[in-house]
Design a protein around this motif. Sequence first.
Motif, mmCIF file in Angstrom:
data_model
loop_
_atom_site.group_PDB
_atom_site.id
_atom_site.type_symbol
_atom_site.label_atom_id
_atom_site.label_comp_id
_atom_site.label_asym_id
_atom_site.label_seq_id
_atom_site.Cartn_x
_atom_site.Cartn_y
_atom_site.Cartn_z
ATOM 1 N N ASN A 27 89.452 54.377 45.696
ATOM 2 C CA ASN A 27 90.273 54.768 44.567
ATOM 3 C C ASN A 27 91.736 54.486 44.852
ATOM 4 O OD1 ASN A 27 88.102 56.034 43.029
ATOM 5 N ND2 ASN A 27 88.110 57.545 44.671
ATOM 6 N N ALA A 28 92.516 54.333 43.766
ATOM 7 C CA ALA A 28 93.938 54.059 43.905
ATOM 8 C C ALA A 28 94.690 54.608 42.703
ATOM 9 C CB ALA A 28 94.177 52.554 44.023
ATOM 10 N N CYS A 29 96.002 54.694 42.841
ATOM 11 C CA CYS A 29 96.852 55.020 41.710
ATOM 12 C C CYS A 29 98.158 54.258 41.855
ATOM 13 C CB CYS A 29 97.105 56.517 41.593
ATOM 14 S SG CYS A 29 98.237 57.192 42.806
ATOM 15 N N GLY A 30 98.799 54.005 40.731
ATOM 16 C CA GLY A 30 100.086 53.337 40.738
ATOM 17 C C GLY A 30 101.094 54.198 40.014
ATOM 18 N N SER A 31 102.188 54.571 40.698
ATOM 19 C CA SER A 31 103.206 55.414 40.071
ATOM 20 C C SER A 31 104.494 55.376 40.870
ATOM 21 C CB SER A 31 102.717 56.861 39.983
ATOM 22 O OG SER A 31 103.684 57.664 39.340
ATOM 23 N N GLY A 103 96.062 45.630 38.460
ATOM 24 C CA GLY A 103 95.041 44.856 37.764
ATOM 25 C C GLY A 103 94.144 44.082 38.711
ATOM 26 N N ILE A 104 94.751 43.470 39.711
ATOM 27 C CA ILE A 104 93.981 42.705 40.703
ATOM 28 C C ILE A 104 93.018 43.619 41.449
ATOM 29 C CG2 ILE A 104 94.180 41.493 42.917
ATOM 30 C CD1 ILE A 104 96.822 40.287 41.719
ATOM 31 N N LEU A 105 93.493 44.773 41.880
ATOM 32 C CA LEU A 105 92.642 45.701 42.627
ATOM 33 C C LEU A 105 91.554 46.300 41.740
ATOM 34 C CD1 LEU A 105 95.295 47.442 44.901
ATOM 35 C CD2 LEU A 105 93.759 45.536 45.454
ATOM 36 N N TYR A 106 91.895 46.570 40.486
ATOM 37 C CA TYR A 106 90.897 47.091 39.544
ATOM 38 C C TYR A 106 89.799 46.047 39.313
ATOM 39 C CZ TYR A 106 88.864 49.245 35.399
ATOM 40 O OH TYR A 106 87.994 49.814 34.515
ATOM 41 N N GLN A 107 90.212 44.804 39.100
ATOM 42 C CA GLN A 107 89.240 43.734 38.874
ATOM 43 C C GLN A 107 88.333 43.542 40.085
ATOM 44 O OE1 GLN A 107 91.000 39.969 37.867
ATOM 45 N NE2 GLN A 107 89.100 39.192 37.008
ATOM 46 N N ALA A 108 88.849 43.831 41.272
ATOM 47 C CA ALA A 108 88.064 43.694 42.499
ATOM 48 C C ALA A 108 87.182 44.913 42.778
ATOM 49 C CB ALA A 108 88.996 43.427 43.689
ATOM 50 N N GLY A 109 87.266 45.939 41.926
ATOM 51 C CA GLY A 109 86.369 47.081 42.068
ATOM 52 C C GLY A 109 87.008 48.398 42.420
ATOM 53 N N LEU A 110 88.302 48.432 42.710
ATOM 54 C CA LEU A 110 88.977 49.689 43.016
ATOM 55 C C LEU A 110 89.203 50.447 41.723
ATOM 56 C CD1 LEU A 110 89.859 50.751 45.765
ATOM 57 C CD2 LEU A 110 92.138 49.883 45.320
#
Length: 117
Positions: A27-31, A103-110
Amino acid sequence: MTIQDILQLLPAELLTPGTRLDTQVHNACGSDMMSDVLAFVKNQAVLLTGLNNPQVVRTADMMDMVCIVFVRGKRPSPEVLELAEQRGIAVLATQRTMFSACGILYQAGLRGGGGHD
């Protein structure tokens, strides 16, 4: 996904060479607002931010995060890096914007882990 995977996907530079790159992250977050991270983030392993001060490391540590990614080419001070190393938090830097990196990390499954991806 591992921290090593994040390094390659963004691409990013590892600024804390003593940290483990085989640590699993899901999991990750951006802020850039640490108050939002403290209020809304649960079970996040990676923090993507452009905010460059020691409070970022303290917040990540309180939330049991294992990795901070500084976006937009931000370079943390030696004080920030030392604090992260003391707490065992990997620090990466990428030229990508926060939007692009997330976006890159989300597309990779995160995922965000809050159920509102």
